[in-house]
Write a protein that holds these residues in place. Structure first.
Motif, PDB file in Angstrom:
ATOM      1  N   GLY A 159      -4.943  10.079  -0.037  1.00  0.00           N
ATOM      2  CA  GLY A 159      -5.096   9.203  -1.187  1.00  0.00           C
ATOM      3  C   GLY A 159      -4.365   7.904  -0.878  1.00  0.00           C
ATOM      4  O   GLY A 159      -3.249   7.922  -0.342  1.00  0.00           O
ATOM      5  N   ARG A 160      -4.988   6.795  -1.190  1.00  0.00           N
ATOM      6  CA  ARG A 160      -4.411   5.501  -0.825  1.00  0.00           C
ATOM      7  C   ARG A 160      -4.618   4.502  -1.959  1.00  0.00           C
ATOM      8  O   ARG A 160      -5.717   4.425  -2.543  1.00  0.00           O
ATOM      9  N   VAL A 161      -3.571   3.757  -2.266  1.00  0.00           N
ATOM     10  CA  VAL A 161      -3.631   2.691  -3.270  1.00  0.00           C
ATOM     11  C   VAL A 161      -3.055   1.434  -2.637  1.00  0.00           C
ATOM     12  O   VAL A 161      -1.982   1.475  -2.029  1.00  0.00           O
ATOM     13  N   SER A 162      -3.772   0.310  -2.746  1.00  0.00           N
ATOM     14  CA  SER A 162      -3.287  -0.947  -2.180  1.00  0.00           C
ATOM     15  C   SER A 162      -3.512  -2.083  -3.167  1.00  0.00           C
ATOM     16  O   SER A 162      -4.410  -2.033  -4.014  1.00  0.00           O
ATOM     17  N   ALA A 163      -2.665  -3.107  -3.057  1.00  0.00           N
ATOM     18  CA  ALA A 163      -2.768  -4.306  -3.881  1.00  0.00           C
ATOM     19  C   ALA A 163      -2.581  -5.515  -2.983  1.00  0.00           C
ATOM     20  O   ALA A 163      -1.738  -5.505  -2.078  1.00  0.00           O
ATOM     21  N   ALA A 218       0.845  -1.198   0.000  1.00  0.00           N
ATOM     22  CA  ALA A 218       0.000   0.000   0.000  1.00  0.00           C
ATOM     23  C   ALA A 218       0.877   1.243   0.000  1.00  0.00           C
ATOM     24  O   ALA A 218       1.988   1.242   0.547  1.00  0.00           O
ATOM     25  N   PHE A 258      -7.289  -4.831  -5.956  1.00  0.00           N
ATOM     26  CA  PHE A 258      -6.756  -3.471  -6.002  1.00  0.00           C
ATOM     27  C   PHE A 258      -7.801  -2.519  -5.427  1.00  0.00           C
ATOM     28  O   PHE A 258      -8.988  -2.605  -5.764  1.00  0.00           O
ATOM     29  N   GLU A 315      -8.361   1.671  -4.695  1.00  0.00           N
ATOM     30  CA  GLU A 315      -7.940   3.068  -4.751  1.00  0.00           C
ATOM     31  C   GLU A 315      -8.981   3.900  -3.999  1.00  0.00           C
ATOM     32  O   GLU A 315     -10.179   3.779  -4.268  1.00  0.00           O
ATOM     33  N   SER A 316      -8.526   4.717  -3.067  1.00  0.00           N
ATOM     34  CA  SER A 316      -9.465   5.471  -2.242  1.00  0.00           C
ATOM     35  C   SER A 316      -8.985   6.902  -2.041  1.00  0.00           C
ATOM     36  O   SER A 316      -7.778   7.183  -2.021  1.00  0.00           O
ATOM     37  N   ALA A 328     -13.977   4.529  -2.265  1.00  0.00           N
ATOM     38  CA  ALA A 328     -12.950   3.626  -2.783  1.00  0.00           C
ATOM     39  C   ALA A 328     -13.487   2.886  -3.999  1.00  0.00           C
ATOM     40  O   ALA A 328     -14.699   2.635  -4.107  1.00  0.00           O
ATOM     41  N   ASP A 330       0.253   5.353   0.914  1.00  0.00           N
ATOM     42  CA  ASP A 330      -0.694   6.283   1.540  1.00  0.00           C
ATOM     43  C   ASP A 330      -0.078   7.672   1.545  1.00  0.00           C
ATOM     44  O   ASP A 330       1.049   7.858   2.022  1.00  0.00           O
TER      45      ASP A 330
END
Length: 338
Positions: free
Chosen positions: A197-201, A183, A213, A215-216, A238, A185
């Motif tokens: 803003g946050r992106v995780s996999a 992730a 995946f 995205e928020s 998200a 952040d």
């Protein structure tokens, strides 16, 4: 320091901010001029002569002229009005002076290059839920603060060996199954809130998750923002894309809420406690939701090493067919802090 006292880093910064070296010489001269003019107008108030004010030649001549013209009352009111005006200007300048200084100091601090800080750790984990086996785990995180912008990157991985059975029920070989989650952040802080803003996999063989995946974006605030205790909450929207083994890919929009608490008590000699949780629910189908939580303690050992003990729980209300909704982990990791 000479008498044995030791200042903390926070106290040193506060002492540095008391030094108004960054304020322009023009503003300092203007404050001195305003102070002198405030005192000067007191010299021409007729009623203050008996208290020692206004004994200079110019002040005496002004007051004698007002007395000769029978305008002492007018001179008194005019001098008091001018004295109050300069006093007000002096107070305003004194209020703005430290603000100007702190603003310039903050701008200089924000312009300084910031280094990444983080940790690399490895250890063992005990699982329950979709597996009851012990495995190995690894963790890495990095954090950078640039002015009011905070960037945090994390990655977690785990693997274990599981037996594979043939159709007749005999054990064939062992194969490695694992889990990887990363992730990034980003938070932009303002006076009392922040944008994030946050992106995780996520990939999890144990739960038959091929990928997920998320995205928020959203808003958050710090309910407590102290050096030793920080508590933040955030909420936003998200977008989720996921695929399970044997099923097609799917995506949906969800709303997200999260919170985090970090506590480093002064009496604990560097020991820190942490806790975090987040919840996502489908906009169109509330029964479809994900929940994650963790809590633990980080204990410094020696040099740059530390021991981390934490518990993790992951809940998926709609898991892959044949899988449990809840997975739990108990992790023990030794890490190197950089």
């Amino acid at each position: 320091i000479g008498n044995g006292d030791i200042f903390s880093a926070d106290q040193a910064i506060r002492f540095q901010r008391l030094d108004l070296f960054s304020v322009s010489m023009y503003n300092k001269i203007f404050i001195l001029f305003t102070l002198l003019m405030t005192i000067q107008w007191m010299d021409v108030i007729p009623g203050l002569t008996r208290h020692g004010f206004g004994r200079g030649e110019v002040s005496v001549d002004v007051k004698l002229t007002a007395a000769f013209m029978d305008q002492e009352t007018a001179l008194r009111f005019f001098a008091i009005a001018m004295m109050m005006a300069f006093s007000l200007a002096l107070l305003v300048q004194l209020q703005l002076l430290p603000k100007e200084h702190n603003l310039k100091i903050s701008e200089e601090e924000a312009a300084l290059p910031q280094i990444w800080q983080g940790k690399i750790a490895a250890g063992v984990d005990l699982r329950s839920g979709n597996t009851e086996k012990e495995g190995f785990s690894a963790h890495a995180d990095a954090k950078k603060l640039q002015g009011k912008t905070v960037v945090v990157a994390t990655i977690d991985g785990a693997y274990e060996e599981e037996e594979v059975e043939d159709s007749d029920g005999t054990t064939r070989d062992e194969q490695t199954v694992g889990q990887v989650k990363g992730a990034i952040d980003i938070k932009q802080r303002f006076d009392w809130f922040f944008l994030y803003g946050r992106v995780s996999a996520d990939h999890d063989d144990i739960a038959d998750l091929k990928y997920r995946f998320i995205e928020s974006l959203g808003l958050g605030t710090y309910l407590v923002d102290l050096d030793t205790l920080k508590l933040s909450v955030e909420a936003g929207v998200a977008q989720v894309q996921e695929k399970y083994a044997g099923l097609g890919s799917d995506d949906y929009t969800a709303w997200r809420v999260a919170e985090r608490c970090d506590w480093t008590p002064e009496f604990a000699d560097g020991v820190s406690f942490f806790e975090a949780a987040d919840f996502l629910a489908d906009f169109d189908e509330f029964d479809r939701h994900l929940a994650n939580g963790e809590a633990g303690v980080d204990i410094p050992m020696f040099l740059h090493l530390s021991l981390t003990c934490k518990g993790v729980i992951n809940y998926n209300n709609m898991p892959a067919p044949g899988n449990d909704k809840t997975d739990t982990q108990l992790l023990f990791q030794v890490g190197y802090n950089f």
